[in-house]
Design a protein around this motif. Structure first.
Motif, PDB file in Angstrom:
ATOM      1  N   ALA A  85     -51.628 -11.757  19.542  1.00  0.00           N
ATOM      2  CA  ALA A  85     -52.246 -11.264  18.310  1.00  0.00           C
ATOM      3  C   ALA A  85     -51.452 -10.097  17.732  1.00  0.00           C
ATOM      4  O   ALA A  85     -51.276  -9.987  16.509  1.00  0.00           O
ATOM      5  N   LEU A  86     -50.952  -9.213  18.603  1.00  0.00           N
ATOM      6  CA  LEU A  86     -50.136  -8.102  18.122  1.00  0.00           C
ATOM      7  C   LEU A  86     -48.841  -8.610  17.487  1.00  0.00           C
ATOM      8  O   LEU A  86     -48.394  -8.086  16.461  1.00  0.00           O
ATOM      9  N   ALA A  87     -48.243  -9.636  18.093  1.00  0.00           N
ATOM     10  CA  ALA A  87     -47.009 -10.195  17.543  1.00  0.00           C
ATOM     11  C   ALA A  87     -47.247 -10.811  16.167  1.00  0.00           C
ATOM     12  O   ALA A  87     -46.388 -10.738  15.282  1.00  0.00           O
ATOM     13  N   LYS A  88     -48.412 -11.414  15.964  1.00  0.00           N
ATOM     14  CA  LYS A  88     -48.742 -11.994  14.663  1.00  0.00           C
ATOM     15  C   LYS A  88     -48.986 -10.906  13.623  1.00  0.00           C
ATOM     16  O   LYS A  88     -48.656 -11.067  12.446  1.00  0.00           O
ATOM     17  N   GLU A  89     -49.550  -9.799  14.062  1.00  0.00           N
ATOM     18  CA  GLU A  89     -49.847  -8.707  13.134  1.00  0.00           C
ATOM     19  C   GLU A  89     -48.604  -7.895  12.790  1.00  0.00           C
ATOM     20  O   GLU A  89     -48.451  -7.423  11.658  1.00  0.00           O
ATOM     21  N   PHE A  90     -47.719  -7.749  13.757  1.00  0.00           N
ATOM     22  CA  PHE A  90     -46.543  -6.904  13.559  1.00  0.00           C
ATOM     23  C   PHE A  90     -45.273  -7.761  13.605  1.00  0.00           C
ATOM     24  O   PHE A  90     -45.201  -8.765  12.921  1.00  0.00           O
ATOM     25  N   LEU A  92     -42.233  -9.763  15.969  1.00  0.00           N
ATOM     26  CA  LEU A  92     -41.808 -10.285  17.261  1.00  0.00           C
ATOM     27  C   LEU A  92     -40.292 -10.432  17.261  1.00  0.00           C
ATOM     28  O   LEU A  92     -39.728 -11.132  16.419  1.00  0.00           O
ATOM     29  N   ALA A  93     -39.623  -9.771  18.186  1.00  0.00           N
ATOM     30  CA  ALA A  93     -38.167  -9.887  18.316  1.00  0.00           C
ATOM     31  C   ALA A  93     -37.863 -11.092  19.204  1.00  0.00           C
ATOM     32  O   ALA A  93     -37.595 -10.956  20.399  1.00  0.00           O
ATOM     33  N   ASP A  94     -37.918 -12.273  18.620  1.00  0.00           N
ATOM     34  CA  ASP A  94     -37.842 -13.483  19.438  1.00  0.00           C
ATOM     35  C   ASP A  94     -36.421 -13.830  19.862  1.00  0.00           C
ATOM     36  O   ASP A  94     -36.215 -14.807  20.583  1.00  0.00           O
ATOM     37  N   HIS A  95     -35.438 -13.050  19.449  1.00  0.00           N
ATOM     38  CA  HIS A  95     -34.075 -13.231  19.944  1.00  0.00           C
ATOM     39  C   HIS A  95     -33.666 -12.066  20.846  1.00  0.00           C
ATOM     40  O   HIS A  95     -32.487 -11.789  21.018  1.00  0.00           O
ATOM     41  N   PHE A  96     -34.648 -11.393  21.416  1.00  0.00           N
ATOM     42  CA  PHE A  96     -34.378 -10.279  22.324  1.00  0.00           C
ATOM     43  C   PHE A  96     -33.984 -10.806  23.702  1.00  0.00           C
ATOM     44  O   PHE A  96     -34.587 -11.745  24.215  1.00  0.00           O
ATOM     45  N   LEU A 327     -43.712   4.359  15.267  1.00  0.00           N
ATOM     46  CA  LEU A 327     -43.094   3.067  15.527  1.00  0.00           C
ATOM     47  C   LEU A 327     -43.241   2.785  17.015  1.00  0.00           C
ATOM     48  O   LEU A 327     -42.859   3.611  17.844  1.00  0.00           O
ATOM     49  N   ILE A 328     -43.812   1.638  17.362  1.00  0.00           N
ATOM     50  CA  ILE A 328     -44.009   1.257  18.761  1.00  0.00           C
ATOM     51  C   ILE A 328     -43.092   0.084  19.087  1.00  0.00           C
ATOM     52  O   ILE A 328     -43.046  -0.901  18.344  1.00  0.00           O
ATOM     53  N   ILE A 329     -42.378   0.184  20.184  1.00  0.00           N
ATOM     54  CA  ILE A 329     -41.552  -0.915  20.687  1.00  0.00           C
ATOM     55  C   ILE A 329     -42.059  -1.281  22.076  1.00  0.00           C
ATOM     56  O   ILE A 329     -42.074  -0.439  22.974  1.00  0.00           O
ATOM     57  N   VAL A 330     -42.497  -2.511  22.240  1.00  0.00           N
ATOM     58  CA  VAL A 330     -42.935  -3.017  23.545  1.00  0.00           C
ATOM     59  C   VAL A 330     -41.833  -3.924  24.068  1.00  0.00           C
ATOM     60  O   VAL A 330     -41.458  -4.895  23.410  1.00  0.00           O
ATOM     61  N   THR A 331     -41.311  -3.608  25.234  1.00  0.00           N
ATOM     62  CA  THR A 331     -40.182  -4.378  25.745  1.00  0.00           C
ATOM     63  C   THR A 331     -40.368  -4.678  27.228  1.00  0.00           C
ATOM     64  O   THR A 331     -41.210  -4.082  27.898  1.00  0.00           O
TER      65      THR A 331
END
Length: 341
Positions: A85-90, A92-96, A327-331
């Motif tokens: 849900a967070l990825a849909k709202e913000f 998504l770095a899908d090539h990370f 700015l939040i980065i979740v990795t």
């Protein structure tokens, strides 16, 4: 398989009777066997083995080089997870992709310094103990590939059992630290690692050093930090469910952040992170590392626990007076040994 031929089936993860003895040779959903809040074994995630698994980009040796059989081909439907849900709202770095081959310690180093630490001048016994036993093959593109050497009695097929390697030493031949080692300055008084087997404190520059030089305020917050430093909590599972990993604390490996050094003041406990969030008193840059039980790692954590914890932290940040300027980065720190991530 070990000889390069396609597997007729996938072998069951070791010691896990929740799975059938054989599964079709294809990616498969894990939920029929273990749900998102269940625990699995920990697939090996190693500097040399991951390169063998990737096989020059063909991505076809994940089962063959793993200790976990079919597990490395399993995946969950993430659509019901909170981070989905967070990825849909913000965004998504899908090539990370993670920065370095292998496990957590090296990737944490790359996070803060983009470097591989070197074990300078080890004594002869340590050098011998940590000397990797290696072999060389050709990858799918015909290029030379250095891999872990296998024992003479290692199974001839992964269907008969996972490979048995001569060792999983934490150093390269050039003495670069690629596996888990303990810091030269112990974080915990309960850490009984021999002094000669500790990674000497690094003097390489870190992102923390650069920020401090520029007057940027920052902190590395870690779950369990205060309790471990003050001796109330033992690292590495002693005293579960609180599970603290020293090798997830990269600044502890650098001389500028040793006890008594100015940089040490930037290493703080998670409780201070939560207080700063609530009071709107966060530094300009914050790193946060949760306790192991909340990090979603196979074996000692689970996907649901990690997912819920990230969502809880983000929800708390939303309520912070600092939210408007944030700015939040979740990795994630590494591939975890799984084929799809």
């Amino acid at each position: 398989d070990f000889d390069g031929s396609p597997l007729s089936a996938l072998p069951r993860p070791r010691w896990d009777d929740r799975f059938p003895r054989r599964l079709p040779n294809a990616p498969f959903r894990l939920e029929p066997y273990v749900d998102v809040d269940g625990h699995t074994m920990d697939p090996v995630h190693d500097f040399y083995l991951e390169q063998e698994q990737i096989d020059g980009g063909k991505m076809d040796r994940f089962v063959e080089a793993s200790n976990a059989g079919a597990l490395v081909m399993g995946y969950y439907d993430g659509s019901q997870l909170k981070q989905w849900a967070l990825a849909k709202e913000f965004t998504l770095a899908d090539h990370f992709f993670h920065a370095a081959f292998g496990g957590s310690m090296l990737n944490h180093f790359f996070l803060i310094c983009g470097c591989a630490p070197v074990f300078d001048n080890p004594v002869e016994s340590t050098k011998k103990k940590f000397d990797p036993k290696l072999d060389a093959i050709k990858d799918a593109k015909g290029a030379a590939l250095v891999i872990r050497a296998r024992q003479p009695d290692s199974p001839q097929s992964v269907l008969d059992g996972p490979p048995r390697h001569m060792n999983l030493a934490p150093l390269t031949k050039k003495l670069e630290a690629i596996g888990t080692l303990q810091p030269g300055n112990p974080v915990s008084k309960h850490d009984k690692t021999e002094a000669q087997e500790r990674l000497p404190p690094s003097h390489l520059p870190t992102i923390g050093d650069r920020m401090s030089e520029k007057g940027v305020t920052w902190a590395w917050y870690a779950g369990g930090w205060r309790d471990v430093v003050e001796g109330r909590l033992k690292p590495y599972g002693e005293g579960k469910p609180d599970f603290f990993q020293t090798h997830h604390q990269p600044f502890a490996y650098f001389a500028n952040y040793a006890p008594g050094q100015n940089g040490r003041n930037n290493l703080k406990d998670a409780d201070e992170f939560y207080t700063a969030i609530d009071q709107g008193d966060l530094p300009q840059v914050s790193f946060y590392k949760p306790l192991g039980v909340f990090n979603g790692h196979p074996d000692y954590s689970d996907l649901a626990a990690g997912d819920a914890h990230v969502a809880d932290v983000v929800a708390r940040l939303r309520k912070s007076p600092n939210w408007a300027d944030m700015l939040i980065i979740v990795t994630a720190d590494e591939n975890g040994g799984f084929w799809d991530h």
